[in-house]
Motif scaffolding. Structure first.
Motif, mmCIF file in Angstrom:
data_model
loop_
_atom_site.group_PDB
_atom_site.id
_atom_site.type_symbol
_atom_site.label_atom_id
_atom_site.label_comp_id
_atom_site.label_asym_id
_atom_site.label_seq_id
_atom_site.Cartn_x
_atom_site.Cartn_y
_atom_site.Cartn_z
ATOM 1 N N ARG A 37 0.928 -1.335 -0.166
ATOM 2 C CA ARG A 37 0.093 0.140 -0.008
ATOM 3 C C ARG A 37 0.811 1.291 -0.125
ATOM 4 O O ARG A 37 0.683 2.339 -0.835
ATOM 5 C CB ARG A 37 -0.856 0.109 1.201
ATOM 6 C CG ARG A 37 -2.192 -0.864 1.149
ATOM 7 C CD ARG A 37 -3.281 -0.674 2.108
ATOM 8 N NE ARG A 37 -2.759 -1.066 3.508
ATOM 9 C CZ ARG A 37 -2.836 -2.258 3.875
ATOM 10 N NH1 ARG A 37 -3.464 -3.313 3.083
ATOM 11 N NH2 ARG A 37 -2.465 -2.138 5.231
ATOM 12 N N ALA A 38 2.081 1.171 0.554
ATOM 13 C CA ALA A 38 2.781 2.532 0.956
ATOM 14 C C ALA A 38 3.576 2.802 -0.546
ATOM 15 O O ALA A 38 3.847 4.070 -0.799
ATOM 16 C CB ALA A 38 3.965 2.255 1.723
ATOM 17 N N ILE A 39 3.788 1.708 -1.461
ATOM 18 C CA ILE A 39 4.382 1.938 -2.712
ATOM 19 C C ILE A 39 3.743 1.947 -3.905
ATOM 20 O O ILE A 39 4.282 1.814 -4.902
ATOM 21 C CB ILE A 39 5.831 1.271 -2.735
ATOM 22 C CG1 ILE A 39 5.573 -0.300 -2.254
ATOM 23 C CG2 ILE A 39 6.773 1.636 -1.676
ATOM 24 C CD1 ILE A 39 5.461 -1.141 -3.603
ATOM 25 N N GLU A 40 2.283 1.476 -3.723
ATOM 26 C CA GLU A 40 1.525 0.988 -4.762
ATOM 27 C C GLU A 40 1.582 2.134 -5.933
ATOM 28 O O GLU A 40 1.818 1.676 -7.066
ATOM 29 C CB GLU A 40 0.155 0.642 -4.240
ATOM 30 C CG GLU A 40 -0.716 0.103 -5.370
ATOM 31 C CD GLU A 40 -2.125 -0.231 -4.797
ATOM 32 O OE1 GLU A 40 -2.419 -0.512 -3.745
ATOM 33 O OE2 GLU A 40 -3.216 0.158 -5.691
ATOM 34 N N ASP A 41 0.979 3.263 -5.638
ATOM 35 C CA ASP A 41 0.809 4.258 -6.746
ATOM 36 C C ASP A 41 2.315 4.485 -7.558
ATOM 37 O O ASP A 41 2.239 4.101 -8.745
ATOM 38 C CB ASP A 41 0.637 5.524 -6.000
ATOM 39 C CG ASP A 41 -0.594 5.435 -5.400
ATOM 40 O OD1 ASP A 41 -0.973 6.197 -4.475
ATOM 41 O OD2 ASP A 41 -1.684 4.751 -5.689
ATOM 42 N N ARG A 42 3.255 4.600 -6.974
ATOM 43 C CA ARG A 42 4.444 4.668 -7.600
ATOM 44 C C ARG A 42 4.952 3.437 -8.370
ATOM 45 O O ARG A 42 5.357 3.517 -9.597
ATOM 46 C CB ARG A 42 5.882 5.219 -6.769
ATOM 47 C CG ARG A 42 7.146 5.372 -7.494
ATOM 48 C CD ARG A 42 8.103 5.583 -6.417
ATOM 49 N NE ARG A 42 9.333 5.517 -7.106
ATOM 50 C CZ ARG A 42 10.723 5.355 -6.423
ATOM 51 N NH1 ARG A 42 10.647 5.676 -5.152
ATOM 52 N NH2 ARG A 42 12.015 5.533 -7.237
ATOM 53 N N PHE A 43 4.831 2.379 -7.687
ATOM 54 C CA PHE A 43 5.194 1.005 -8.280
ATOM 55 C C PHE A 43 4.298 0.777 -9.646
ATOM 56 O O PHE A 43 4.709 0.416 -10.857
ATOM 57 C CB PHE A 43 4.916 -0.046 -7.204
ATOM 58 C CG PHE A 43 5.011 -1.500 -7.752
ATOM 59 C CD1 PHE A 43 6.266 -1.907 -8.467
ATOM 60 C CD2 PHE A 43 4.069 -2.377 -7.695
ATOM 61 C CE1 PHE A 43 6.260 -3.219 -9.053
ATOM 62 C CE2 PHE A 43 4.221 -3.727 -8.325
ATOM 63 C CZ PHE A 43 5.323 -4.178 -8.798
#
Length: 838
Positions: free
Chosen positions: A99-105
């Motif tokens: 959840r913490a890196i989902e958008d960028r990933f």
């Protein structure tokens, strides 16, 4: 099942890995390219690392990554880290990281050719963590990705996510059907040969879980044929072939055990033992010895089997295997029962149900995702209406401008532009209409899955509850000392309360539609509160808590209330108070109060527990809500108790609220209308009514005197309960474990006058048994049949009566209800005979 699906995820992710350049050492690198990352994870030294060490190595690479490194290299490091974290098994930690890196990933991955490959493990991680909403949203993004429709492998990915979701909510049959579709459609042909074998093994396992025994042997046979073909081809490692062979035979053994075909197990047990010796796995060894114990039982050596399975269970418990525990305990109960050790058998059955209830509570949470699907459908409806309005407005504009176009050449250009806009609007409308149709289809599937799940839950919970309440009813009629009678009364009262909660929670359609019936009868509030406090006192004492009761003298003994719903509400509040309090005390108090012109009775439950913050209090009475995300792991519970309490209070004309300070405790107060004492006394049951009830029971005893009764049920505990009830009257009981045995008993005992029949049995179930009895040419084709079943959903009674039965009693069986229904059946039979004689 979910662990096997995650193993399949590992295989598919391995297939999807992009081939890179030459292998490099797993050391921190200042600048990396995507090919460097691929080479790192394909290095033989890296592949030999345990998954937790792989996570640490990838973390070092991420920490050392230079800002000048390509974004895609970072995304690939994250991709492989997510996969390794998932295989470690801490899904809460993995989902939090995702959840913490989902958008960028996903933003970086969206510009690459492995975007779907990145979505796939991400969706699986959310499924494993129980976050179905996020998982389904990633599946939607997967379906919208370029090339999805043209790729059978991508379709295979999406189907596997659905398999994991249906497995999590307990619908193994639907999960098996999806796997079978992938196998038969050819999408699975993209996998390596060993992973295709594992897919067939997973199908047979899912069918065993779903009790589809007529389909199990077909796919086990297919798996064995493919196994032999792979062994001849030499493309699969011997260890992989042995593991697959063991799982296929283990699934076949479990299918036979579930059908009580113990005498067919010996060759399978020998094969499992031989394979287990080659693999050297403790888990596999435990599974092999379990089948060996069942085979010994099938050979007529129950004492040896009981000794062996006891040792196997102890080792299984040390491994913490919840999937195996339910089956192991159940088989142990059958073996112990055959030895006449009924008390130990009942204890094993209780352990089996306790473990399965933990899994069932986890599955209940999944239904909230269906509500999200319905909400999504409503949203798409609104969008469709908006687009329809836009299209209609554009049509009006076209008609108005038609005459202007005829008069001016410039109008031709305007018309072309307008037509283009209309076509675009039409395309959007058609697109949203198609999405709406798909959403409706998914909502219907969700509704069917929900109905099947609720019916299964109702049946599985009522079966052990039948043994509990049935034996308590037997004890209450014995010559007991006052303390013993008090204990039995508490067991019966608790069982009735549990049954009420089960009925209300599982019958979700009734709760959501607000159709719950509320009684208004004289209720002894003081006795009710005293009983509940004594019920929870042992649990409080176990935690070192003081549990006290304080009732104001002004509170009358009799009030017009619904006693069952009242006990349910207060029991929820006391249960929560004891659960969330680690030291100090819990106080239950009652007093009279007046608000405006309304007299109220207030029951407060105060504790010195963890307390609740302001933000949590605002959502505390919503379904599936608890104080924080760790509450379920620390204290257990489904998050439904307070929501049900709030709704019941509202239906009874009252309310429930809470006052709390974080770290200092909470006070929950239930307020209900206080009806006058005189009204309560006037509504007390009359002596005439009690006499009538007693006379009814006497008629029942007369009806069954001298009668020979055939009792058909595959569950030993259920038969013990009913035999204990019938043991109080002068009748003979003949037992059968399934429909086939029942037909054999009817052929031998021509004088059977009543059949008590369960509906869910192996070999031949209840409906087929009824059909064969009624279609028979023998004299016993007209013998009265009374259904005893844990099917208690709406319409079940009418369905079985239409099938050809004469009466219906739902489990848990209440003795008075059983005798009353028997009397009703025989009274109707006597009337039919008088009519025939006339």
């Amino acid at each position: 099942m979910i662990t096997r699906i995650l193993a399949l995820l590992g295989a598919v992710c391995a297939v999807a890995s992009v081939a890179g350049g030459p292998a490099i050492a797993a050391e921190p690198t200042a600048i990396m390219r995507p090919d460097d990352v691929d080479a790192l994870v394909q290095d033989s030294a890296f592949e030999k690392l345990p998954f937790n060490e792989r996570v640490a190595a990838l973390d070092r690479e991420l920490d050392a990554l230079s800002p000048k490194a390509e974004e895609e290299a970072w995304a690939r490091l994250v991709y492989y880290k997510l996969f390794a974290m998932a295989r470690v098994g801490d899904y809460d930690e993995t989902s939090a990281y995702l959840r913490a890196i989902e958008d960028r990933f996903l933003a970086v991955a969206a510009g690459t050719d492995y975007f779907v490959d990145a979505l796939y493990p991400s969706a699986f991680i959310y499924v494993s963590a129980g976050d179905f909403g996020r998982a389904l949203s990633l599946v939607e993004r997967m379906k919208a990705a370029p090339g999805f429709d043209a790729s059978p492998l991508y379709r295979f990915y999406a189907d596997n996510i659905l398999v994991a979701i249906y497995t999590s909510i307990g619908n193994s049959v639907l999960a098996a059907d999806i796997l079978i579709d992938n196998l038969e459609s050819g999408r699975a042909d993209l996998l390596p040969e060993l992973e295709q074998l594992k897919l067939v093994t997973n199908i047979s396992f899912a069918l065993v879980e779903g009790r589809q025994f007529d389909r199990v042997e077909k796919y086990i046979g297919l798996g064995q044929r493919r196994l032999e073909s792979a062994r001849r081809g030499g493309s699969v490692s011997e260890i992989g072939l042995l593991q697959t062979e063991w799982h296929l035979n283990s699934n076949l053994a479990h299918a036979l055990i579930e059908q009580d075909r113990f005498d067919e197990l010996r060759p399978i047990a020998d094969k499992l033992t031989r394979i287990s010796a080659s693999l050297g796995s403790q888990t596999i060894d435990v599974g092999s010895r379990y089948v060996e114990a069942a085979a010994i039982f099938g050979e007529g050596r129950p004492a040896d089997a009981a000794k062996m399975i006891s040792a196997v269970i102890r080792e299984m418990e040390s491994l913490g295997s919840r999937e195996q525990a339910v089956t192991f305990y159940r088989t142990e109960a059958k073996i112990l029962s055959s030895l006449g050790r009924h008390k130990e058998a009942f204890a094993s059955l209780t352990k089996s149900r306790s473990v399965s209830e933990i899994t069932d509570l986890e599955r209940i949470r999944a239904r909230s995702e269906f509500m999200n699907a319905q909400s999504s459908l409503q949203k798409k409806n609104l969008e469709l209406q908006k687009l329809s309005a836009e299209f209609e407005a554009a049509e009006k504009l076209r008609r108005r401008d038609r005459y202007i176009v005829v008069l001016a050449t410039l109008g031709l250009a305007a018309l072309s532009i307008l037509a283009m806009l209309l076509m675009r609007s039409k395309n959007r409308l058609e697109k949203y209409a198609a999405e709406l149709s798909e959403s409706e289809r998914q909502a219907q599937q969700a509704a069917h899955a929900k109905a099947a799940f609720l019916a299964n839950m109702s049946h599985e919970i009522r079966t052990p509850l039948n043994g509990l309440m049935g034996m308590a009813q037997v004890l209450v009629d014995r010559d007991l000392t006052p303390p013993q009678r008090e204990c039995v009364d508490i067991i019966l009262s608790s069982g009735e309360l549990l049954l009420t909660v089960v009925n209300d929670v599982l019958d979700l359609s009734k709760i959501e539609a607000g159709k719950m019936h509320i009684e208004s009868i004289p209720t002894d509030l003081r006795r009710c509160l005293d009983h509940l406090v004594r019920l929870w006192a042992p649990k409080a004492a176990e935690k070192g808590l003081s549990l006290r009761l304080s009732i104001d003298d002004a509170v009358p003994a009799a009030l017009l209330l619904d006693p069952v719903r009242l006990r349910q509400c207060i029991a929820n509040l006391i249960s929560n108070a004891v659960k969330f309090t680690s030291h100090g005390q819990v106080v239950v108090s009652a007093r009279l109060a007046t608000r405006g012109n309304v007299d109220l009775v207030e029951v407060a439950v105060s504790d010195t527990g963890v307390g609740i913050d302001e933000a949590t209090r605002r959502r505390l009475f919503s379904a599936f809500e608890q104080a924080d995300t760790s509450t379920t792991r620390r204290f257990g519970g489904s998050g439904l108790g307070l929501a049900i309490t709030s709704q019941l209070a509202d239906l009874m004309g009252g309310a429930v609220d809470v006052e709390s300070k974080l770290g200092r405790g909470s006070t929950f107060t239930l307020r209900l209308p206080a009806r006058p004492v005189e009204a309560a006394r006037a509504a007390m049951p009359s002596e005439a009514a009690e006499t009538t009830a007693n006379d009814g029971e006497t008629d029942v005893i007369t009806s069954v005197n001298g009668l020979k009764i055939l009792l058909v049920d595959d569950n030993m505990v259920n038969r013990l309960v009913v035999k204990a009830f019938l043991g109080e009257v002068d009748c003979e009981v003949v037992e059968a474990g399934n429909g086939m045995e029942a037909l054999a008993a009817l052929a031998v005992h021509a004088d059977i006058g009543l059949i008590l029949l369960d509906m869910h049995m192996p070999v031949m179930d209840g409906p087929e048994t009824v059909r064969r009895i009624r279609a028979s040419s023998e004299a016993w084709r007209t013998t009265p049949i009374l259904t005893l079943t844990a099917d208690a959903m709406a319409g079940d009674r009418d369905r079985y009566i239409e099938m050809g039965t004469d009466g219906y009693v739902s489990k848990p069986v209440v003795k008075a209800d059983l005798f009353s229904e028997i009397e009703r059946v025989f009274a109707a039979d006597r009337m039919d005979r008088r009519a025939d004689a006339a």
